[in-house]
Design an enzyme around this catalytic site. Sequence first.
Site, PDB file in Angstrom:
ATOM      1  N   ASP A 143       0.593  -1.013  -0.088  1.00 15.69           N
ATOM      2  CA  ASP A 143       0.096  -0.112  -0.037  1.00 15.69           C
ATOM      3  C   ASP A 143       0.852   1.173  -0.061  1.00 15.69           C
ATOM      4  O   ASP A 143       0.422   2.281  -0.465  1.00 15.69           O
ATOM      5  CB  ASP A 143      -0.974  -0.018   1.300  1.00 15.69           C
ATOM      6  CG  ASP A 143      -0.201   0.122   2.393  1.00 15.69           C
ATOM      7  OD1 ASP A 143       0.965  -0.177   2.427  1.00 15.69           O
ATOM      8  OD2 ASP A 143      -0.661  -0.045   3.607  1.00 15.69           O
ATOM      9  N   HIS A 144       2.070   1.394   0.310  1.00 11.45           N
ATOM     10  CA  HIS A 144       2.841   2.410   0.425  1.00 11.45           C
ATOM     11  C   HIS A 144       3.584   2.991  -0.659  1.00 11.45           C
ATOM     12  O   HIS A 144       3.919   4.006  -0.698  1.00 11.45           O
ATOM     13  CB  HIS A 144       4.026   2.084   1.758  1.00 11.45           C
ATOM     14  CG  HIS A 144       3.456   2.615   3.216  1.00 11.45           C
ATOM     15  ND1 HIS A 144       2.201   1.897   3.651  1.00 11.45           N
ATOM     16  CD2 HIS A 144       3.740   3.380   3.867  1.00 11.45           C
ATOM     17  CE1 HIS A 144       1.932   2.468   4.740  1.00 11.45           C
ATOM     18  NE2 HIS A 144       3.035   3.343   5.007  1.00 11.45           N
ATOM     19  N   ASP A 160       3.904  -0.839  11.333  1.00 12.16           N
ATOM     20  CA  ASP A 160       3.270   0.579  11.240  1.00 12.16           C
ATOM     21  C   ASP A 160       2.293   1.170  12.367  1.00 12.16           C
ATOM     22  O   ASP A 160       1.902   0.642  12.999  1.00 12.16           O
ATOM     23  CB  ASP A 160       2.210   0.610   9.781  1.00 12.16           C
ATOM     24  CG  ASP A 160       1.752   2.106   9.286  1.00 12.16           C
ATOM     25  OD1 ASP A 160       2.389   2.151   8.281  1.00 12.16           O
ATOM     26  OD2 ASP A 160       1.065   2.511  10.054  1.00 12.16           O
ATOM     27  N   ARG A 204      -1.868  12.451   9.945  1.00 12.03           N
ATOM     28  CA  ARG A 204      -0.685  13.445  10.201  1.00 12.03           C
ATOM     29  C   ARG A 204      -0.551  14.662   9.396  1.00 12.03           C
ATOM     30  O   ARG A 204      -0.860  14.463   8.312  1.00 12.03           O
ATOM     31  CB  ARG A 204       0.681  12.557  10.196  1.00 12.03           C
ATOM     32  CG  ARG A 204       0.789  11.476  11.329  1.00 12.03           C
ATOM     33  CD  ARG A 204       2.050  11.071  11.426  1.00 12.03           C
ATOM     34  NE  ARG A 204       2.073   9.975  12.568  1.00 12.03           N
ATOM     35  CZ  ARG A 204       2.471   8.774  12.616  1.00 12.03           C
ATOM     36  NH1 ARG A 204       3.110   8.390  11.432  1.00 12.03           N
ATOM     37  NH2 ARG A 204       2.467   8.235  13.772  1.00 12.03           N
ATOM     38  N   SER A 248       6.055   7.870  12.768  1.00 13.04           N
ATOM     39  CA  SER A 248       6.085   6.687  12.259  1.00 13.04           C
ATOM     40  C   SER A 248       6.726   5.531  13.154  1.00 13.04           C
ATOM     41  O   SER A 248       7.622   5.746  13.713  1.00 13.04           O
ATOM     42  CB  SER A 248       6.492   6.511  10.870  1.00 13.04           C
ATOM     43  OG  SER A 248       6.669   5.545  10.150  1.00 13.04           O
ATOM     44  N   ARG A 298       8.736   3.422  11.487  1.00 12.20           N
ATOM     45  CA  ARG A 298       9.870   3.002  10.801  1.00 12.20           C
ATOM     46  C   ARG A 298      11.241   2.698  11.343  1.00 12.20           C
ATOM     47  O   ARG A 298      11.659   3.602  11.857  1.00 12.20           O
ATOM     48  CB  ARG A 298       9.900   3.892   9.370  1.00 12.20           C
ATOM     49  CG  ARG A 298      10.365   5.320   9.763  1.00 12.20           C
ATOM     50  CD  ARG A 298      10.407   6.160   8.483  1.00 12.20           C
ATOM     51  NE  ARG A 298       8.882   6.357   8.210  1.00 12.20           N
ATOM     52  CZ  ARG A 298       8.481   7.606   7.827  1.00 12.20           C
ATOM     53  NH1 ARG A 298       9.501   8.591   7.617  1.00 12.20           N
ATOM     54  NH2 ARG A 298       7.219   7.575   7.671  1.00 12.20           N
TER      55      ARG A 298
END
Length: 755
Positions: A95-96, A160, A448, A643, A645
């Site tokens: 999806d990213h 995520d 965000r 995030s 990440r």
Amino acid sequence: MAFDLDMIKNVYDRFGARVEAARKATGKPLTLTEKILYAHLTEGNASKAYGRGMDYVDFAPDRVAMQDATAQMALLQFMQAGRPKVAVPSTVHCDHLIQAKIGADADLTTAKDVNKEVYDFLASVSDKYGLGFWKPGAGIIHQVVLENYAFPGGMMIGTDSHTPNAGGLGMIAIGVGGADACDVMAGLPWELKFPKLIGVKLTGKLSGWTSAKDVILKVAGILTVKGGTGAIVEYFGEGAESLSATGKGTICNMGAEIGATTSVFGYDEKAAIYLSGTKRADIAELANAIKEHLNGDAEVYANPEKYFDQVIEINLSELEPHVNGPFTPDLAWPISKFATAVKENNWPEKLEVGLIGSCTNSSYEDITRSASIAQQAIDKHLKTKAEFTITPGSEQVRFTVDRDGYLDTFAEMGGVVLANACGPCIGQWARHTDDPSRKNSIITSFNRNFAKRNDGNPNTHAFVASPEIVTAFAIAGDLTFNPLTDTLTNENGEQVKLDEPMGIEMPVKGFAVDDAGYQAPAEDGSSVDVKVDPKSSRLQLLDPFPAWEGTDLRGLKLLIKAKGKCTTDHISMAGPWLKFRGHLDNISNNMLIGAINYFNNTSDSVKNELTGEYGPVPATQRDYKAHGIGTVVVGDENYGEGSSREHAAMEPRHLGVRAILVKSFARIHETNLKKQGMLAITFANSSDYDKVQEDDTFDINGLTSFAPGMPLTVVLHHKDGSNDSFPVNHTYNEQQIEWFKAGGALNIIRREMAS
């Protein structure tokens, strides 16, 4: 029929006994949060009570979910663990990596071509190790999880930060780094400091323009971006029961913006309706059998102040629609005060783009409420003044709203439907603008709105609101417009007023889809070949990080003293850098390029002590590494917010940064640093931040006796020959200290699997 039904049955079969054991161990009634946490202890039935905010606890999550950007690094790490198959049900969601540029079909076609190497890797590694694979175009991870995998009383982790979306269906769902996902997929316990508890009591009922999104926008204003740190937020009360399951998902999703570990709602009729409507009536039937365990005890909700660390009460009947921003998601404005705020702060009044959808607000209910406003624009002859985009959350939602005519409505009012992907929400947006240097305003239904988050432009003032409010603003093209009270001039010169939005919670004809986009793994993946081209610029097999040398750290240079907010977007930007998420060395070229240097108020410009010249942060760090010199990054409050990440932790580790010294950490980032064998420390006295000078050399002492609860000491050697020495704190427990000594948690996993 539900996915992984046998696993869910097993969870429910033991749930009651584990709740009773927890009540006995704690000697008190339990919140829903406590029930789910204690029901997922690795040890089984609880033998003692755990201290909130104090005790590290081992849990056994039921499943793992990963999006394509973070899955690359998580699965590259898992490949080193030595297991033939994942130990718990796990999924990958593409999806990213789909950039929003023209429209859904064209953008998806381009993404499949540009990202073919990555998609092929993810599909093959999923096939080999037994993971479910959701193809590009299937939808955004959190919406797909809510529709297919979330279940009341369950526990999952996801790579995520908006994994908490599943809390809308009563699941404890927590965002983590890829190293944590690797642990759980390898069958190891997952460690979390037992969270504090924030209770949010909802009374009354939403009406008119107010939606579930406004609940979390209000809460964000109360708690700020770090007020929920170290806590799980539990919503309860008659108001909670009146909200749709997807509305609850919206609230839990954006709970990431208050720093909360996760958020959760109890199981109720709305959850049962949603489960049945998404072809999971079998789960609803199982949940109904233990429903007394899928909410907090009655005593808890009758006297919440006795059982929660903090209680907030919101009357939904009195709640106004909110608009939050710009530049931070906790700057909350009731709609009645927003126009004045726009004028007083000199924010650009003209609205250039309105964007709805994303993982936060892309349900059938959201789309129908927005479409009711769009239809009014058509019927009342209003011309939409701003660009308007729609991002469906999943192919199931997109197909269904298309069948029911809502996408045609958006098209008629001038909207553009984007791919079922994250797109502009994460900076994957090729925005059409004639002057990127111009101050401008956009408004989204995303979660965000940090500077440069959506379009890479620091001049973009991004605001966050509900999809229906965003739609109304897009029609008006003016941020001083209040759709609740103001009128607009239509194409006939008449003054017209928008009526309240009308939505449909669940599709009357049910959900439908031709191809949801799911690909099941091979029955036997042993013969599947996972290929990574050694010449690839996007994928790179990992080498283990080196173990600690066994000494205190001496002679470290300052890489950067970051000033103010330093999120994971500042440390490891998304947008165009997403293409390197599977190649650690290449993506490390974005390390800290967004952080503001305290000494020159400039981003990506730091002094190289070897040359005396200023240059980019990554290039400077590479020079230090080439000369065998370790460095320190110094930061401000809530360092690493945003995030999940883990690249923000892996990049400095890869390039030779030895320690991150800050006033305070965001939870996920601190854990990610520990997992990678990095030293994450905080100023015992925050004012010591001011003692750090640009030309300092650092010593970090006390590591040879590194122990839980024992401060370390930092010595600053200033250029004029003077010194400053002060204590620094850490939150490492014994296991995490072993991660540090071994050079990272993965090194321990590999060692254990080999033995």
